[in-house]
Motif scaffolding. Structure first.
Motif, PDB file in Angstrom:
ATOM      1  N   ARG A  35       0.830  -1.204   0.000  1.00 33.72           N
ATOM      2  CA  ARG A  35       0.000   0.000   0.000  1.00 33.72           C
ATOM      3  C   ARG A  35       0.867   1.257   0.000  1.00 33.72           C
ATOM      4  O   ARG A  35       0.582   2.220  -0.714  1.00 33.72           O
ATOM      5  N   GLU A  36       1.942   1.253   0.789  1.00 35.72           N
ATOM      6  CA  GLU A  36       2.846   2.409   0.823  1.00 35.72           C
ATOM      7  C   GLU A  36       3.510   2.625  -0.532  1.00 35.72           C
ATOM      8  O   GLU A  36       3.657   3.767  -0.980  1.00 35.72           O
ATOM      9  N   LEU A  37       3.915   1.546  -1.172  1.00 36.87           N
ATOM     10  CA  LEU A  37       4.509   1.659  -2.510  1.00 36.87           C
ATOM     11  C   LEU A  37       3.521   2.311  -3.476  1.00 36.87           C
ATOM     12  O   LEU A  37       3.882   3.216  -4.228  1.00 36.87           O
ATOM     13  N   GLU A  38       2.297   1.824  -3.457  1.00 40.24           N
ATOM     14  CA  GLU A  38       1.277   2.361  -4.357  1.00 40.24           C
ATOM     15  C   GLU A  38       0.973   3.821  -4.055  1.00 40.24           C
ATOM     16  O   GLU A  38       0.751   4.608  -4.972  1.00 40.24           O
ATOM     17  N   ARG A  39       0.994   4.187  -2.776  1.00 36.34           N
ATOM     18  CA  ARG A  39       0.792   5.585  -2.402  1.00 36.34           C
ATOM     19  C   ARG A  39       1.888   6.472  -2.985  1.00 36.34           C
ATOM     20  O   ARG A  39       1.655   7.625  -3.321  1.00 36.34           O
ATOM     21  N   ASP A  40       3.099   5.897  -3.092  1.00 40.60           N
ATOM     22  CA  ASP A  40       4.239   6.627  -3.663  1.00 40.60           C
ATOM     23  C   ASP A  40       4.277   6.555  -5.190  1.00 40.60           C
ATOM     24  O   ASP A  40       5.239   6.999  -5.815  1.00 40.60           O
ATOM     25  N   GLY A  41       3.233   5.957  -5.794  1.00 42.39           N
ATOM     26  CA  GLY A  41       3.139   5.921  -7.245  1.00 42.39           C
ATOM     27  C   GLY A  41       3.868   4.768  -7.910  1.00 42.39           C
ATOM     28  O   GLY A  41       4.069   4.768  -9.115  1.00 42.39           O
ATOM     29  N   LEU A  42       4.264   3.763  -7.126  1.00 39.28           N
ATOM     30  CA  LEU A  42       4.973   2.604  -7.679  1.00 39.28           C
ATOM     31  C   LEU A  42       4.130   1.348  -7.559  1.00 39.28           C
ATOM     32  O   LEU A  42       3.351   1.201  -6.623  1.00 39.28           O
ATOM     33  N   CYS A  45       9.248  -3.070 -11.440  1.00 37.82           N
ATOM     34  CA  CYS A  45       8.869  -1.837 -10.750  1.00 37.82           C
ATOM     35  C   CYS A  45       8.415  -0.857 -11.821  1.00 37.82           C
ATOM     36  O   CYS A  45       9.172  -0.545 -12.749  1.00 37.82           O
ATOM     37  N   VAL A  46       7.156  -0.422 -11.724  1.00 41.76           N
ATOM     38  CA  VAL A  46       6.606   0.486 -12.728  1.00 41.76           C
ATOM     39  C   VAL A  46       5.881   1.639 -12.051  1.00 41.76           C
ATOM     40  O   VAL A  46       5.419   1.532 -10.915  1.00 41.76           O
ATOM     41  N   SER A  47       5.764   2.740 -12.808  1.00 42.57           N
ATOM     42  CA  SER A  47       4.984   3.890 -12.356  1.00 42.57           C
ATOM     43  C   SER A  47       3.501   3.592 -12.558  1.00 42.57           C
ATOM     44  O   SER A  47       3.134   2.584 -13.180  1.00 42.57           O
TER      45      SER A  47
END
Length: 133
Positions: A44-51, A111-113
């Motif tokens: 979830r933290e990764l997704e919040r950072d756009g990853l 790892c993608v945006s």
């Protein structure tokens, strides 16, 4: 390495009473989440950072079946980190069973945006994934 426990529910089994082969990939996914949490992070933290870390390759080798009500131990580790990808490996054992895994597998993640463009893994994430819990 992080070890996650999961109990096989009836819905995970097929007509023969064994875990349906595709469900092992769900166990891998569960264990990946536990791996992140054990190191103080989360998807979830990764997704919040756009990853995002989509699976781009997945394999499993089946050696012995798991059955309804078995408690499975899923041992997970990050076995390879590259610039824009990482690889998790898994071993699934029956709790109280032998030292020989029922299933082994691996997943490779890019790892993608948010736009789906390959993005370098942040150094903080690489350190978090590779440090002992």
């Amino acid at each position: 390495m992080v070890e996650a426990r999961v109990r096989v529910i009836y819905g995970d089994t097929d007509q023969m009473g064994v875990v349906y082969h595709a469900n092992y990939f769900r166990y891998f996914e569960f264990a990946r989440g536990e791996y992140f949490r054990a190191r103080g992070g989360s998807y979830r933290e990764l997704e919040r950072d756009g990853l995002m870390l989509p699976v781009v390759e997945a394999t499993a080798s089946y050696r012995s079946p798991a059955r309804y009500e078995d408690v499975l131990l899923v041992r997970t580790l990050v076995s390879e980190v590259k610039r824009v990808s990482l690889t998790f490996t898994y071993e699934i054992f029956r709790e109280g069973g032998s030292d020989i895994p029922l299933v082994t597998g691996r997943t490779v993640h890019a790892c993608v945006s948010r736009e789906g463009k390959p993005t370098r893994l942040p150094e903080a994430i690489v350190r978090m994934l590779q440090e002992a819990p």
